[in-house]
Design an enzyme around this catalytic site. Structure first.
Site, PDB file in Angstrom:
ATOM      1  N   TYR A   1       2.053   0.195   3.644  1.00  0.00           N
ATOM      2  CA  TYR A   1       2.460   1.033   2.507  1.00  0.00           C
ATOM      3  C   TYR A   1       2.298   2.512   2.856  1.00  0.00           C
ATOM      4  O   TYR A   1       3.220   3.317   2.647  1.00  0.00           O
ATOM      5  CB  TYR A   1       1.620   0.677   1.287  1.00  0.00           C
ATOM      6  CG  TYR A   1       1.849   1.579   0.097  1.00  0.00           C
ATOM      7  CD1 TYR A   1       3.046   1.518  -0.613  1.00  0.00           C
ATOM      8  CD2 TYR A   1       0.876   2.491  -0.321  1.00  0.00           C
ATOM      9  CE1 TYR A   1       3.264   2.345  -1.713  1.00  0.00           C
ATOM     10  CE2 TYR A   1       1.086   3.316  -1.414  1.00  0.00           C
ATOM     11  CZ  TYR A   1       2.280   3.231  -2.107  1.00  0.00           C
ATOM     12  OH  TYR A   1       2.491   4.049  -3.179  1.00  0.00           O
ATOM     13  N   ILE A   2       1.150   2.873   3.401  1.00  0.00           N
ATOM     14  CA  ILE A   2       0.900   4.278   3.751  1.00  0.00           C
ATOM     15  C   ILE A   2       1.893   4.744   4.813  1.00  0.00           C
ATOM     16  O   ILE A   2       2.426   5.855   4.736  1.00  0.00           O
ATOM     17  CB  ILE A   2      -0.548   4.453   4.228  1.00  0.00           C
ATOM     18  CG1 ILE A   2      -1.517   4.211   3.069  1.00  0.00           C
ATOM     19  CG2 ILE A   2      -0.765   5.839   4.821  1.00  0.00           C
ATOM     20  CD1 ILE A   2      -2.972   4.130   3.483  1.00  0.00           C
TER      21      ILE A   2
END
Length: 269
Positions: A173-174
């Site tokens: 996600y990051i």
């Protein structure tokens, strides 16, 4: 122009900061995206937004905007498909033409997906989904927007404070949001000659209610812990983020460019 649309346009306050402007918002049916649609419409913009599969909340947003005297249209589009992204922009062209608007003024990339898994257990499918929705889709929505944006337009991309405050189990996600930030910086350089600004808004933990990204991925205890870490002792609300987006989209945000504004209540320094 149909009667409902005409009424919505006529009720706009002439002093609204975005009167006469057009906007496309991705992921605008719920949570932060829904708050952004409502705020931009309240400020006078004619807004087209997409939803993925659930039409009911999208229709609610349209109805709420109309009841408040604004203008918004919902378009079903799966952002993982380049054909459907093109369809979203084609539909927006048609809607804007119906009210006599020529061109696009604001793009907000709000849509996102989040799967929280340990680094060593993240599946290829989860990785691909996050990269497709959080990085690939906004890259191509920006591409379509560039062809339509009038000089002086605005692009606002939503990232996350976790690109500066990395959390366990959020690696893919990051990474997907970090890619979006880099796309934004390059676009800033490429589009500046046309007076188009490109900025990133990075929300901190934001409580968008039942079914929202935060509640779906965390427990009550985790949310309470994070709220206590914030100097303001609360989680963010979708309207908090929408207010920052509205500032960047409006006339007072014209000299803010190439920035990543962390809207997190002071959580990350």
């Amino acid at each position: 122009m149909d009667q409902d649309t005409s009424a919505a346009v006529s009720q706009r306050a002439p002093g609204s900061p975005l009167a006469g402007r057009t906007a496309i918002v991705t992921g605008g049916s719920r949570g932060i995206g829904g708050a952004i649609v409502r705020r931009l419409a309240a400020d006078g913009a004619a807004v087209v937004f997409n939803y993925s599969t659930n039409e009911a909340p999208a229709k609610e947003v349209v109805a709420e905007v109309a009841a408040a005297g604004g203008t918004a249209w919902a378009v079903q589009a799966e952002l993982g498909s380049l054909d459907q992204i093109e369809g979203l922009f084609t539909a927006a062209d048609q809607h804007f033409a119906e009210i006599g608007a020529d061109g696009l003024d604001i793009l907000v990339n709000s849509a996102g997906t989040f799967v929280r898994t340990p680094f060593g257990e993240t599946s290829e499918a989860a990785y691909d989904e996050m990269m497709a929705i959080n990085a690939k889709a906004p890259f191509f929505t920006m591409q379509h927007a560039v062809r339509r944006l009038r000089d002086g337009g605005r692009i606002i991309n939503l990232s996350t404070v976790t690109t500066r405050w990395p959390r366990v189990h959020e690696s893919a996600y990051i990474a997907s949001k970090a890619a979006l930030e880099q796309f934004s910086w390059v676009a800033t350089r490429e589009l500046g000659g046309r007076g188009i600004t490109v900025n990133v808004v990075s929300p901190g933990p934001t409580d968008s209610g039942a079914g929202g990204m935060l509640q779906s991925a965390t427990t009550d205890a985790i949310r309470a812990e994070v709220a206590n870490q914030t100097p303001l002792n609360r989680l963010g609300l979708p309207t908090d983020i929408a207010a920052v987006v509205a500032f960047l989209a409006g006339p007072d945000g014209g000299w803010v460019n190439g920035q990543n504004i962390r809207a997190d209540g002071g959580l990350v320094w």
